[in-house]
Design an enzyme around this catalytic site. Structure first.
Site, mmCIF file in Angstrom:
data_model
loop_
_atom_site.group_PDB
_atom_site.id
_atom_site.type_symbol
_atom_site.label_atom_id
_atom_site.label_comp_id
_atom_site.label_asym_id
_atom_site.label_seq_id
_atom_site.Cartn_x
_atom_site.Cartn_y
_atom_site.Cartn_z
ATOM 1 N N LYS A 78 2.157 95.561 83.824
ATOM 2 C CA LYS A 78 3.487 96.108 84.057
ATOM 3 C C LYS A 78 3.357 97.195 85.111
ATOM 4 C CE LYS A 78 3.685 94.809 79.483
ATOM 5 N NZ LYS A 78 2.576 94.558 78.557
ATOM 6 N N LYS B 180 -0.218 101.862 74.697
ATOM 7 C CA LYS B 180 -1.643 101.628 74.845
ATOM 8 C C LYS B 180 -2.216 102.886 75.504
ATOM 9 C CE LYS B 180 0.782 97.611 75.833
ATOM 10 N NZ LYS B 180 0.892 97.022 74.540
ATOM 11 N N ASP C 273 7.089 101.638 98.467
ATOM 12 C CA ASP C 273 6.685 102.139 99.788
ATOM 13 C C ASP C 273 5.211 102.542 99.863
ATOM 14 O OD1 ASP C 273 9.290 101.759 100.662
ATOM 15 O OD2 ASP C 273 9.890 103.834 100.263
ATOM 16 N N ASP D 53 -11.815 113.408 74.555
ATOM 17 C CA ASP D 53 -11.979 114.866 74.594
ATOM 18 C C ASP D 53 -10.724 115.510 75.185
ATOM 19 O OD1 ASP D 53 -14.493 114.415 73.532
ATOM 20 O OD2 ASP D 53 -15.467 114.370 75.493
ATOM 21 N N HIS E 288 4.155 100.684 70.451
ATOM 22 C CA HIS E 288 3.718 99.686 71.435
ATOM 23 C C HIS E 288 2.849 100.302 72.523
ATOM 24 C CE1 HIS E 288 4.416 96.562 74.682
ATOM 25 N NE2 HIS E 288 4.136 95.795 73.650
ATOM 26 N N HIS F 156 -0.326 90.178 81.998
ATOM 27 C CA HIS F 156 0.285 91.131 81.079
ATOM 28 C C HIS F 156 0.533 92.485 81.741
ATOM 29 C CE1 HIS F 156 0.193 93.508 77.147
ATOM 30 N NE2 HIS F 156 1.112 92.599 76.926
#
Length: 501
Positions: free
Chosen positions: A233, A421, A238, A426, A419, A231
């Site tokens: 991404k 995450k 370089d 703090d 969508h 999952h």
């Protein structure tokens, strides 16, 4: 005297014995599988459920058990060792980038970042710069620009790639660099890209792009590993620049699909030493998928300017450029994703804001949230109002009520599909990446978050989330009327399947 044997037909054909033999085989295999579940299923509750199902309805439960019950991904670490036998330098570099020895970990956590790094047994990286990429346009503009700037190599890994307008822009950018002599390698998840056309992939391969699916079913041991996903991404260029976040490659992530528009998501662009650690995550996945090395990869390492002493990292002061690559997955020997979130929650002293599209936490994280709330921390969660995965969406309503009972408010985003995450601890730590707050991300998916303790960056994340909460409504206040019976029934059923959602 009558012979009773004369009434018995002893001429039984093999075909007549086939069905009883098959039934005996299925029931025997079900009993063996039931014992297997007692030894290997992660929780006692799940083991009991599998045993009951295997014994009572083996014809349905048996195939489901071997497809969905496993929580440990076999062969991943062995693939890295296999490649390492021929490319020891690369594997040594990966271990250096992603793992720390026990003696190098802080005995007392000096900061929230140190605590996360310690439980993950991974080093803190210094000397980094970060740019917050809010929503699809910023992400795709940065990604295409990074690809176009590549001089030596491009590494890309995505869960979903679409054969649509933005998907073809992505393919064109990779093809252009491959034809210019740049090494271009692409990983995609076999399940996430189930609908990706062969023509799309063939166009990339014909242009010189090295393309591999993250096939979780390699080898006989893994033949039925259909429940695991890559999952992650990520993009690495370089060995100097990278992007990590929650967006896949497709028009819906730009908000161009009306039912999912606008699409709310977040990624981070990274320049500096952390990119080698993100590169190491890609290398491990590539070793599994291709059983090959990355000869062009830049692993140059300067310990004086890369890894600080964890004892010197503090939440106080204007910390800048510090981060950790939080790579977790079902090949881990311990539940490192749960440990990562629990460490971040435990580090919170004033506020803990969590944004996630899927709310299916396990018991350990519910307890950690309850403890944070009891300490007086401002704990709140942000989830979507729009559903892209109905089973997970329905299960989330159950956990809304669980959280209401411990006084943790849940807000539902009202301005489109949420969508992202993201976790804010703090004013000192932000975590952004692909890891959802659900059982699939915690136990079944290969995931990547980056934990950042750069004060100016964290303040931008706080402002972003503050705006998101302004565009949300409190959805789990105590005393609210119950939902219709059919919605409650769907929620209860969805919750039963939460371990595999």
């Amino acid at each position: 005297m009558i012979d009773p044997l004369q009434y018995l037909d002893l001429d039984v054909s093999p075909e007549a014995l086939l069905i009883p033999a098959a039934l005996l085989f299925i029931h025997s295999l079900a009993v063996v599988s039931a014992f297997h579940s007692l030894l290997h299923v992660r929780t006692s509750q799940a083991a009991i459920a599998w045993v009951v199902g295997l014994v009572t309805i083996p014809y349905v439960t048996l195939p489901l058990y071997w497809m969905f019950s496993r929580h440990r991904f076999e062969g991943y670490r062995e693939a890295i060792r296999e490649v390492g036998d021929q490319h020891q330098h690369s594997v040594t570099a990966i271990r250096r980038e992603l793992f720390t020895e026990q003696a190098d970990r802080p005995t007392l956590s000096a900061s929230s970042l140190s605590l996360v790094a310690s439980v993950l047994e991974t080093p803190i990286s210094a000397g980094n710069e970060f740019r917050l990429l809010i929503d699809g346009k910023a992400f795709f503009d940065a990604m295409l620009m990074q690809i176009q700037s590549a001089e030596r190599y491009v590494y890309a890994s995505f869960y979903i790639i679409r054969d649509d307008q933005i998907g073809n822009q992505f393919a064109d950018a990779l093809i252009q660099r491959a034809r210019a002599g740049v090494t271009v390698r692409l990983l995609y998840d076999e399940v996430g890209c189930l609908r990706l056309s062969n023509g799309y992939l063939r166009r990339l391969v014909d242009a010189g792009v090295d393309v591999h699916s993250f096939n979780t079913r390699q080898g006989w041991v893994n033949r039925f590993q259909v429940n695991f996903r890559n999952h992650r991404k990520l993009l690495v260029v370089d060995g100097k620049r990278a992007i990590v976040g929650g967006l896949n490659v497709g028009d819906e992530y730009l908000g161009d699909v009306p039912s999912m528009s606008p699409w709310r998501d977040t990624s981070v662009e990274v320049v500096g030493n952390l990119t080698r650690k993100i590169q190491a995550v890609f290398a491990g996945d590539y070793y599994w998928a291709a059983r090959s090395n990355l000869p062009e990869a830049d692993w140059q390492w300067d310990p004086d300017h890369d890894v600080p002493d964890p004892q010197d990292v503090s939440d106080a002061g204007d910390t800048q450029g510090l981060a950790v690559a939080c790579a977790t997955g079902p090949a881990d020997h311990r539940p490192r994703a749960v440990m990562m979130f629990a460490a971040a929650i435990g580090a919170a002293k004033e506020r803990l804001w969590i944004s996630t599209p899927y709310l299916v936490p396990d018991d350990a994280l519910l307890v950690a949230l309850a403890m944070a709330k009891s300490r007086g921390v401002d704990v709140r969660l942000l989830i979507p109002t729009v559903a892209d995965q109905w089973a997970v969406y329905l299960a989330g309503f159950y956990y809304e009520r669980e959280l209401a009972e411990i006084g943790v408010p849940v807000f539902r985003y009202t301005e489109g599909m949420l969508h992202q995450k993201c976790v804010l601890v703090d004013d000192s730590l932000a975590l952004i990446g692909s890891t959802n707050f659900d059982n699939r991300s915690l136990y079944l998916n290969f995931e990547l978050l980056i934990a950042i303790a750069d004060r100016p960056f964290v303040s931008k994340v706080a402002a972003m989330l503050d705006q998101d909460f302004d565009n949300a409504k409190h959805s789990n206040q105590s005393g609210r009327p119950l939902r219709p019976w059919f919605a409650r029934a769907g929620t209860a059923v969805a919750r039963l399947f939460s371990p595999v959602l």
